[in-house]
Design a protein around this motif. Structure first.
Motif, short mmCIF file in Angstrom:
data_model
loop_
_atom_site.label_atom_id
_atom_site.label_comp_id
_atom_site.label_asym_id
_atom_site.label_seq_id
_atom_site.Cartn_x
_atom_site.Cartn_y
_atom_site.Cartn_z
N GLY A 30 41.06 47.36 50.44
CA GLY A 30 42.14 46.39 50.70
C GLY A 30 43.24 46.49 49.66
O GLY A 30 43.08 47.09 48.62
N PRO A 31 44.33 45.82 49.91
CA PRO A 31 45.44 45.87 48.95
C PRO A 31 45.09 45.06 47.70
O PRO A 31 44.35 44.10 47.75
CB PRO A 31 46.60 45.22 49.70
CG PRO A 31 45.96 44.39 50.75
CD PRO A 31 44.66 45.06 51.08
N GLU A 32 45.67 45.47 46.58
CA GLU A 32 45.42 44.80 45.32
C GLU A 32 46.75 44.48 44.67
O GLU A 32 47.73 45.19 44.86
CB GLU A 32 44.61 45.71 44.38
CG GLU A 32 43.21 45.92 44.82
CD GLU A 32 42.45 46.80 43.84
OE1 GLU A 32 43.00 47.13 42.78
OE2 GLU A 32 41.30 47.13 44.14
N LEU A 33 46.75 43.39 43.84
CA LEU A 33 47.93 43.04 43.05
C LEU A 33 47.43 42.74 41.66
O LEU A 33 46.59 41.84 41.49
CB LEU A 33 48.64 41.82 43.66
CG LEU A 33 49.88 41.32 42.94
CD1 LEU A 33 50.98 42.39 42.99
CD2 LEU A 33 50.39 40.03 43.55
N TRP A 34 47.94 43.42 40.68
CA TRP A 34 47.52 43.30 39.29
C TRP A 34 46.00 43.42 39.16
O TRP A 34 45.36 42.76 38.37
CB TRP A 34 47.99 42.00 38.65
CG TRP A 34 49.47 41.84 38.62
CD1 TRP A 34 50.36 42.70 38.13
CD2 TRP A 34 50.21 40.73 39.11
NE1 TRP A 34 51.62 42.24 38.26
CE2 TRP A 34 51.56 40.99 38.87
CE3 TRP A 34 49.88 39.54 39.72
CZ2 TRP A 34 52.57 40.13 39.22
CZ3 TRP A 34 50.88 38.69 40.05
CH2 TRP A 34 52.22 38.96 39.81
N GLY A 35 45.44 44.16 39.99
CA GLY A 35 44.00 44.40 39.94
C GLY A 35 43.19 43.28 40.54
O GLY A 35 41.98 43.20 40.33
N LEU A 36 43.80 42.37 41.30
CA LEU A 36 43.09 41.24 41.88
C LEU A 36 42.96 41.44 43.38
O LEU A 36 43.85 41.98 44.04
CB LEU A 36 43.83 39.93 41.61
CG LEU A 36 44.03 39.55 40.13
CD1 LEU A 36 44.92 38.33 40.04
CD2 LEU A 36 42.69 39.27 39.47
#
Length: 190
Positions: A30-36
């Motif tokens: 899945g997509p990640e943002l700042w590793g979250l």
């Protein structure tokens, strides 16, 4: 040809590199943002939203207070407008009453002027009749005076004529002896 009808999926380089092939089955990343992960991003966003709501709660009170002030100002303006309208209605009624009163006054003045004109006309007619009567009396008096003068003049002339005729007759028929006898008779009567 079965693959020709399927839509083509375009993936980024990072997604392609992370795809792990495990015994012939592809694992979805899945997509990640700042590793979250996405649920972690939603949790952090909710936490930030709640902090903003509680931390800056005064802002909404200020906005609500500003709106309340605006509402109060608008209500005050509405009350002032109602009062101005009531004053305008009162002024309109007052001026309508004044106009009606002025019309009644004008009618009364016109009626009064008509009565005065009629009274002046009646007085002028009475004065002219009285003046005609006076002039008629004066003319009659002048005529009567002229008649009296004429009668007096006729009498005076008649007396003068009679006196002259008597003198002439007495002088002709009366002599000195008749005078003496007449004088003696008058003296004896005294």
């Amino acid at each position: 040809m079965a693959n020709a009808n399927l839509p083509e999926v375009i993936a980024t380089d990072a997604a392609q590199t992370e795809a792990v092939i495990d015994a012939g089955a592809a694992k979805h990343v899945g997509p990640e943002l700042w590793g979250l992960e996405p649920y972690q991003i939603v949790s952090v966003a909710m936490l930030v939203l709640l902090l903003i709501a509680f931390g800056f709660g005064k802002v909404h009170k200020t906005i609500a207070g500003g709106l309340d002030n605006k509402i109060a100002a608008i209500k005050e303006q509405l009350e002032e407008a109602k009062q101005l309208r009531a004053e305008a209605e009162a002024l309109r009624k007052e001026y309508a009453d004044k106009i009606a009163g002025a019309e009644k006054d004008a009618e009364a003045m016109l009626e009064n002027a008509q009565h005065e004109a009629d009274a002046i006309l009646e007085k002028a007619e009475a004065d002219s009749k009285a003046m005609v009567e006076r002039r008629k009396r004066m003319a009659e008096d002048k005529i009567a005076a002229a008649e009296r003068e004429a009668v007096e003049d006729v009498r005076n002339r008649a007396v003068s004529a009679a006196t002259g005729a008597s003198r002439k007759l007495i002088a002709e028929k009366h002599d000195a002896e008749a005078d003496k006898a007449l004088a003696d008779k008058v003296i004896a009567g005294i």
